[in-house]
Scaffold this motif. Structure first.
Motif, PDB file in Angstrom:
ATOM      1  N   LEU A  96       9.096  -5.488   1.498  1.00 12.34           N
ATOM      2  CA  LEU A  96       9.646  -4.169   1.829  1.00 12.34           C
ATOM      3  C   LEU A  96      10.003  -4.100   3.314  1.00 12.34           C
ATOM      4  O   LEU A  96      11.114  -3.685   3.684  1.00 12.34           O
ATOM      5  N   THR A 100      13.930  -4.179   4.760  1.00 15.53           N
ATOM      6  CA  THR A 100      14.382  -3.024   5.537  1.00 15.53           C
ATOM      7  C   THR A 100      15.024  -3.474   6.851  1.00 15.53           C
ATOM      8  O   THR A 100      16.109  -3.010   7.222  1.00 15.53           O
ATOM      9  N   GLY A 121      19.007  -0.118   5.454  1.00 18.29           N
ATOM     10  CA  GLY A 121      17.714  -0.775   5.338  1.00 18.29           C
ATOM     11  C   GLY A 121      16.937  -0.255   4.143  1.00 18.29           C
ATOM     12  O   GLY A 121      16.322  -1.041   3.396  1.00 18.29           O
ATOM     13  N   THR A 122      16.978   1.054   3.936  1.00 18.53           N
ATOM     14  CA  THR A 122      16.285   1.662   2.799  1.00 18.53           C
ATOM     15  C   THR A 122      16.891   1.204   1.478  1.00 18.53           C
ATOM     16  O   THR A 122      16.171   0.889   0.516  1.00 18.53           O
ATOM     17  N   ALA A 125      15.877  -2.447   0.697  1.00 17.23           N
ATOM     18  CA  ALA A 125      14.486  -2.648   0.311  1.00 17.23           C
ATOM     19  C   ALA A 125      14.113  -2.000  -1.012  1.00 17.23           C
ATOM     20  O   ALA A 125      13.244  -2.510  -1.728  1.00 17.23           O
ATOM     21  N   SER A 126      14.757  -0.888  -1.352  1.00 15.39           N
ATOM     22  CA  SER A 126      14.248  -0.123  -2.491  1.00 15.39           C
ATOM     23  C   SER A 126      15.182   0.029  -3.683  1.00 15.39           C
ATOM     24  O   SER A 126      14.724   0.342  -4.785  1.00 15.39           O
ATOM     25  N   CYS A 152      10.403   2.988   4.338  1.00  9.25           N
ATOM     26  CA  CYS A 152      11.586   2.329   4.907  1.00  9.25           C
ATOM     27  C   CYS A 152      12.221   3.196   5.993  1.00  9.25           C
ATOM     28  O   CYS A 152      12.604   2.695   7.060  1.00  9.25           O
ATOM     29  N   MET A 180       5.381  -0.821   8.794  1.00  4.73           N
ATOM     30  CA  MET A 180       5.747  -0.470   7.418  1.00  4.73           C
ATOM     31  C   MET A 180       4.707  -0.961   6.413  1.00  4.73           C
ATOM     32  O   MET A 180       4.356  -0.255   5.465  1.00  4.73           O
TER      33      MET A 180
END
Length: 201
Positions: A96, A100, A121-122, A125-126, A152, A180
């Motif tokens: 994660l 990010t 970045g968010t 990662a997600s 994130c 994080m």
């Protein structure tokens, strides 16, 4: 080291996808597709949004090999993975943080505003997990119970605050990632959740 952590993140996210596909009783191909989109969906969406084509994994088959490895490891050692749940969660948290930062750096590379960089970045990662849950006919986990995307965003803000201090790049990456990872571990340990807007009658 950054590339190694990136590979670990892909590997663990792929395992998460395989387990989700198996829980939904998908066929062999379906399980692989879920693993693939979980590991690479966020990065693919990011590259498409910023116009970077062909997208990253198309120019580096290592990612495909890592997903294949995760696929077969999960199939053969599914019964033992529960014992490694804590370790997998830790690696997932590392992934994660790394993903990010990768997304943020891609935005910076394209000269985008910090807010857009944090958004990228968010997404990196997600959103692989979001695509996985949608394909598995579930409401994405990050929208209903886990503080995931929030980590994130907070990490992205931390990244740009530290960047103003002109830290060494490696130190910047390390501190942001540790922030994080720690944030997510604490959120899970102490059951931190965003408030629900749903009100019972």
């Amino acid at each position: 080291m950054f590339q190694i952590l990136d590979s670990i993140g892909v590997f663990v996210f792929a395992i998460s996808g395989v387990l989700s596909g198996l829980n939904k009783r998908l066929d062999a191909f379906g399980v692989f597709i879920i693993a693939f989109v979980t590991a690479l969906g966020g990065g693919t969406l990011r590259d498409v949004l910023i116009g970077k084509t062909p997208v990253g994994w198309m120019g580096n088959l290592t990612y495909l090999y890592i997903i294949l490895l995760a696929y077969f490891v999960t199939l053969f050692f599914k019964r033992h993975l529960e014992r490694l749940r804590v370790s997998l969660f830790l690696f997932d948290s590392i992934g994660l943080g790394v993903f990010t930062i990768i997304g943020i750096e891609k935005g910076i590379e394209f000269g985008l505003h910090p807010i857009i960089c944090i958004t990228l970045g968010t997404i990196t990662a997600s959103f692989g997990g979001v695509i996985r849950d949608i394909l598995c006919n579930e409401i994405p986990v990050i929208f209903r119970k886990e503080i995931y995307a929030t980590v994130c965003i907070a990490g992205g803000v931390m990244f740009f605050l530290l960047k103003r201090v002109h830290l060494n790049q490696d130190v910047l990456y390390l501190l942001t990632s540790l922030f994080m990872i720690s944030f997510r571990l604490l959120a899970v340990k102490y059951k931190w959740y965003l408030p629900s807007l749903y009100k019972k009658d």
